[in-house]
Scaffold this motif. Structure first.
Motif, PDB file in Angstrom:
ATOM      1  N   GLY A 218       3.418   1.858  -2.174  1.00  0.00           N
ATOM      2  CA  GLY A 218       2.600   2.863  -1.848  1.00  0.00           C
ATOM      3  C   GLY A 218       1.619   3.299  -2.839  1.00  0.00           C
ATOM      4  O   GLY A 218       1.025   4.429  -2.750  1.00  0.00           O
ATOM      5  N   GLU A 219       1.579   2.693  -3.871  1.00  0.00           N
ATOM      6  CA  GLU A 219       0.403   2.959  -5.013  1.00  0.00           C
ATOM      7  C   GLU A 219      -0.480   1.527  -4.800  1.00  0.00           C
ATOM      8  O   GLU A 219      -1.852   1.767  -4.699  1.00  0.00           O
ATOM      9  N   ASN A 220       0.301   0.384  -5.130  1.00  0.00           N
ATOM     10  CA  ASN A 220      -0.643  -0.667  -5.493  1.00  0.00           C
ATOM     11  C   ASN A 220      -0.069  -1.866  -4.900  1.00  0.00           C
ATOM     12  O   ASN A 220      -0.318  -3.055  -5.372  1.00  0.00           O
TER      13      ASN A 220
ATOM     14  N   GLN B 175       3.917  -7.427   0.145  1.00  0.00           N
ATOM     15  CA  GLN B 175       3.966  -7.990  -1.083  1.00  0.00           C
ATOM     16  C   GLN B 175       5.440  -7.603  -1.648  1.00  0.00           C
ATOM     17  O   GLN B 175       6.018  -8.261  -2.389  1.00  0.00           O
ATOM     18  N   GLY B 176       5.807  -6.201  -1.156  1.00  0.00           N
ATOM     19  CA  GLY B 176       7.262  -5.936  -1.418  1.00  0.00           C
ATOM     20  C   GLY B 176       8.199  -6.808  -0.895  1.00  0.00           C
ATOM     21  O   GLY B 176       9.416  -7.073  -1.699  1.00  0.00           O
ATOM     22  N   GLN B 177       8.059  -7.325   0.052  1.00  0.00           N
ATOM     23  CA  GLN B 177       9.055  -8.203   1.042  1.00  0.00           C
ATOM     24  C   GLN B 177       9.044  -9.529  -0.070  1.00  0.00           C
ATOM     25  O   GLN B 177      10.205 -10.080   0.079  1.00  0.00           O
TER      26      GLN B 177
ATOM     27  N   PHE C 204      16.777  -1.559  -4.255  1.00  0.00           N
ATOM     28  CA  PHE C 204      16.032  -0.518  -4.990  1.00  0.00           C
ATOM     29  C   PHE C 204      14.564  -1.083  -5.032  1.00  0.00           C
ATOM     30  O   PHE C 204      14.106  -1.932  -5.187  1.00  0.00           O
ATOM     31  N   VAL C 205      13.771  -0.083  -4.556  1.00  0.00           N
ATOM     32  CA  VAL C 205      12.215  -0.123  -4.356  1.00  0.00           C
ATOM     33  C   VAL C 205      11.344   0.802  -5.197  1.00  0.00           C
ATOM     34  O   VAL C 205      11.508   2.195  -5.067  1.00  0.00           O
ATOM     35  N   ASN C 206      10.763   0.381  -6.208  1.00  0.00           N
ATOM     36  CA  ASN C 206       9.925   1.239  -6.847  1.00  0.00           C
ATOM     37  C   ASN C 206       8.733   1.735  -5.982  1.00  0.00           C
ATOM     38  O   ASN C 206       7.845   0.873  -5.659  1.00  0.00           O
ATOM     39  N   SER C 207       8.742   3.044  -5.702  1.00  0.00           N
ATOM     40  CA  SER C 207       7.918   3.628  -4.698  1.00  0.00           C
ATOM     41  C   SER C 207       7.589   4.902  -5.084  1.00  0.00           C
ATOM     42  O   SER C 207       8.179   5.670  -5.803  1.00  0.00           O
ATOM     43  N   THR C 208       6.245   5.453  -4.466  1.00  0.00           N
ATOM     44  CA  THR C 208       5.724   6.621  -4.530  1.00  0.00           C
ATOM     45  C   THR C 208       6.897   7.487  -3.859  1.00  0.00           C
ATOM     46  O   THR C 208       7.511   7.035  -2.958  1.00  0.00           O
ATOM     47  N   PRO C 209       6.677   8.843  -3.965  1.00  0.00           N
ATOM     48  CA  PRO C 209       7.629   9.982  -3.328  1.00  0.00           C
ATOM     49  C   PRO C 209       7.213   9.755  -1.947  1.00  0.00           C
ATOM     50  O   PRO C 209       8.297  10.322  -1.069  1.00  0.00           O
ATOM     51  N   ASP C 210       5.983   9.632  -1.619  1.00  0.00           N
ATOM     52  CA  ASP C 210       5.808   9.718  -0.027  1.00  0.00           C
ATOM     53  C   ASP C 210       5.992   8.361   0.602  1.00  0.00           C
ATOM     54  O   ASP C 210       5.722   8.295   2.008  1.00  0.00           O
TER      55      ASP C 210
ATOM     56  N   VAL D 233       8.973  -3.552 -12.114  1.00  0.00           N
ATOM     57  CA  VAL D 233       9.217  -4.657 -11.125  1.00  0.00           C
ATOM     58  C   VAL D 233       9.295  -3.681  -9.715  1.00  0.00           C
ATOM     59  O   VAL D 233       9.592  -2.620  -9.737  1.00  0.00           O
ATOM     60  N   ALA D 234       8.854  -4.227  -8.894  1.00  0.00           N
ATOM     61  CA  ALA D 234       8.549  -3.626  -7.306  1.00  0.00           C
ATOM     62  C   ALA D 234      10.076  -3.604  -6.808  1.00  0.00           C
ATOM     63  O   ALA D 234      10.440  -2.615  -6.004  1.00  0.00           O
TER      64      ALA D 234
END
Length: 154
Positions: A55-57, A62-64, A97-103, A142-143
């Motif tokens: 959600g940011e970069n 890429q997350g998959q 667990f996914v490193n992600s933005t609040p939105d 990490v993502a």
């Protein structure tokens, strides 16, 4: 060569050596006929990969890829624990667990990278329950990080 190793070979995946823990915990624990694998991050052959925030970069695709690498590391831990991947009765559950933005709301799509890989590698034994959770940060930035519960074949 067992079915799972054949599947991995056909997927072009060679399991790495199981990673050592990065803190005060054990990488896996066998209790009864269950194997619990601690959260695996995106450790690749040259060190930590996929340091990003969804959600940011980083894109879902890429997350998959990051989630798939976590799943590969889960199987490496399973092999270290059991000695033979054919001792996997079934993958019971993964928690991603996914490193992600609040939105960001596509955590399930990101963790599909691990789920799809596990089904491809383990066949029907790879169908599992799961949770996909967004978090504000993960170790080393990490993502993704994924833990697993595996039933040992009896």
């Amino acid at each position: 060569m067992g079915e799972i190793e054949q599947n991995l070979k056909s997927l072009g995946v060679e399991l790495p050596a199981a990673a050592a823990p990065a803190a005060n915990y054990i990488p896996y624990l066998i209790s009864g006929n269950m194997l619990y694998i601690s959260g695996q991050i995106t450790m690749g052959p040259d060190g930590i990969e996929h340091q990003a925030r969804l959600g940011e970069n980083y894109s879902v695709e890429q997350g998959q890829a990051a989630a798939k690498l976590c799943a590969i590391n889960i199987l490496a831990q399973a092999k270290a624990a059991l000695g033979d991947l054919e001792k996997i009765g079934r993958l019971v559950k993964i928690t991603g667990f996914v490193n992600s933005t609040p939105d960001f709301g596509d955590q399930p799509a990101v963790i599909n990278g691990a789920s799809d890989f596990m089904v491809a590698a383990l066949g029907e034994r790879g169908r599992h329950t799961r949770s996909a959770v967004g978090v504000s940060n993960l170790p080393f930035g990490v993502a993704t990080e994924i833990e697993a519960i595996i039933e040992i074949a009896g």
